[in-house]
Design an enzyme around this catalytic site. Structure first.
Site, PDB file in Angstrom:
ATOM      1  N   GLU A   1      16.614  56.630 -33.432  1.00 38.61           N
ATOM      2  CA  GLU A   1      15.220  56.918 -33.086  1.00 38.61           C
ATOM      3  C   GLU A   1      15.078  57.355 -31.627  1.00 38.61           C
ATOM      4  OE1 GLU A   1      13.310  53.449 -35.932  1.00 38.61           O
ATOM      5  OE2 GLU A   1      14.049  52.927 -33.956  1.00 38.61           O
TER       6      GLU A   1
ATOM      7  N   GLN B   1      19.872  39.462 -30.875  1.00 36.35           N
ATOM      8  CA  GLN B   1      18.565  39.245 -30.227  1.00 36.35           C
ATOM      9  C   GLN B   1      18.228  37.760 -30.078  1.00 36.35           C
ATOM     10  OE1 GLN B   1      17.041  42.167 -29.313  1.00 36.35           O
ATOM     11  NE2 GLN B   1      18.703  43.224 -30.376  1.00 36.35           N
TER      12      GLN B   1
ATOM     13  N   ASP C   1      11.636  46.564 -39.081  1.00 35.38           N
ATOM     14  CA  ASP C   1      11.183  47.554 -38.093  1.00 35.38           C
ATOM     15  C   ASP C   1      11.486  48.982 -38.512  1.00 35.38           C
ATOM     16  OD1 ASP C   1      13.904  47.434 -37.860  1.00 35.38           O
ATOM     17  OD2 ASP C   1      13.961  47.083 -35.698  1.00 35.38           O
TER      18      ASP C   1
END
Ligand SMILES: NC(=O)c1ccc[n+]([C@@H]2O[C@H](COP(=O)([O-])OP(=O)(O)OC[C@H]3O[C@@H](n4cnc5c(N)ncnc54)[C@H](O)[C@@H]3O)[C@@H](O)[C@H]2O)c1
Length: 357
Positions: free
Chosen positions: A59, A143, A231
């Site tokens: 992206e 994360q 996401d």
């Protein structure tokens, strides 16, 4: 000089973080993100440009406030870890709009983890029940420590229940969190066990499918969901019935309709944007019994803020790189390469002359 570009790579950021504690950095980045969300209308915003493959996505995330422009390149490849690679890697650029010149080229892999934790924190401060103490943390990969540290050090969470389908990931998380002596870390045998009794549920799993990590029977009144892992189109974590009963806050609605948990809901399902909550135009929580969901997908503004933070605070650690030619006459771009040309040609000439002789 305006044409000098700073570079912050992994090593530069590591050097900075050796002298600056992670909670302090997450808190400071949260401050930058909040101040940028508070001037929401100053930004030229667009949903990110995604190039999908069967196993992942690459992206580009651009944004500008008219003075500065930034973009992030980021991928999401959940199968990568099996090959010893990260699921998410990123880098980005901050540029001056006035000249269009880039001023900073930076690593954003570690920074993404810091800014995602910072954004989760901002949302939770506005949405979670006051006095929240227990958090379930589902998905214990790259994360997860950043989320755990932010919620422990900056929100008051003192017990974290951890679960991952990969026990080695949970081992790693538990080992990394040992430095936080005031934090109780409990291993759960299932998602349901981790979630039971939690005030906040953070889901940060990586799996490119409509996963049902949390289902309605696990939900208790007043829970706050910090849904980070869903996401991408076709990649969600929460059962849609949870969203149907909850107050849902998103970052940038046009992007979240495609990529977030929200993709599972009808087009007219009402949501609030985070800037409205931070601005006080909307409430993040209606009552102690309400279930709230921060449907996080990651928005370009957060990377813009993080790049601004790096640009301001890491200048002593950054390298200066020759990304843009330095010219005395900007119309003489050829002049930047011409002086080297004879050096290239002379050996060729010498060997030609030798051949003729
Ligand atoms: N919202 C944002 O701003 C944002 C930012 C960064 C990453 N992400 C997303 O967060 C997710 C996690 O990223 P990461 O870098 O930690 O990835 P990672 O691959 O390092 O970790 C993901 C973990 O999830 C676990 N997992 C997968 N399916 C599970 C399940 N059903 N139950 C429990 N655990 C499960 C895996 O075993 C792995 O340990 C990714 O989907 C990524 O795209 C979102």
């Amino acid at each position: 000089m305006k044409s000098l570009v700073h570079y912050i790579g992994t090593q530069e950021l590591q050097a900075f973080l050796r002298h600056h504690p992670v909670p302090q950095v997450i808190d400071a980045i949260a401050g930058y993100i909040e101040s940028d969300y508070l001037r929401w209308h100053a930004f030229d915003k667009t949903a990110r440009l995604a190039s999908h493959s069967k196993i992942g996505v690459i992206e580009l995330m651009p944004i500008s406030d008219g003075q500065l422009y930034s973009f992030k390149y980021v991928n999401g490849h959940p199968a990568n870890t099996a090959a010893g690679l990260l699921t998410v890697t990123a880098f980005g650029v901050l540029a001056d709009v006035e000249t269009g010149y880039p001023r900073l080229l930076s690593e954003l892999t570690i920074t993404t983890a810091l800014r995602t934790a910072a954004t989760s924190l901002l949302a939770a401060r506005a949405m979670a029940r006051k006095g929240s103490r227990v958090m379930a943390l589902i998905g214990n990969g790259a994360q997860s420590e950043f989320q755990a540290i932010a919620f422990h050090c900056l929100l008051g969470i003192d017990e974290i229940r951890v679960f991952d389908v990969d026990p080695a990931a949970t081992d790693k998380l538990c080992a990394n969190l040992r430095a936080y002596a005031q934090l109780t870390v409990r291993r759960a045998a299932s998602v349901a066990e981790a979630v039971q009794g939690a005030d906040i549920v953070t889901t940060v799993t990586a799996d490119k499918r409509n996963a049902l990590i949390v289902t309605p029977e696990m939900v208790a009144p007043g829970m706050h969901f910090n849904a980070v892992g869903g996401d991408c189109p076709g990649k969600t974590e929460l059962h849609p019935a949870i969203l149907a009963q909850a107050r849902v806050v998103v970052e940038f609605e046009p992007q979240s309709r495609i990529e977030g948990e929200l993709q599972q809901m009808p087009a007219d399902f009402a949501v609030t944007e985070l800037w409205q909550v931070l601005h006080g135009q909307a409430t993040g929580r209606g009552s102690d019994a309400e279930v709230t969901v921060f449907d996080s997908v990651g928005f370009a503004l957060e990377d813009f803020s993080a790049l601004r933070y790096l640009d301001t605070h890491l200048s002593d650690y950054a390298q200066v790189i020759g990304l843009i030619p330095q010219l005395t006459d900007p119309k003489n771009l050829y002049g930047a390469i011409a002086p080297h040309s004879p050096a290239v040609r002379i050996p060729e000439l010498v060997s030609l002359i030798k051949e003729v002789e």
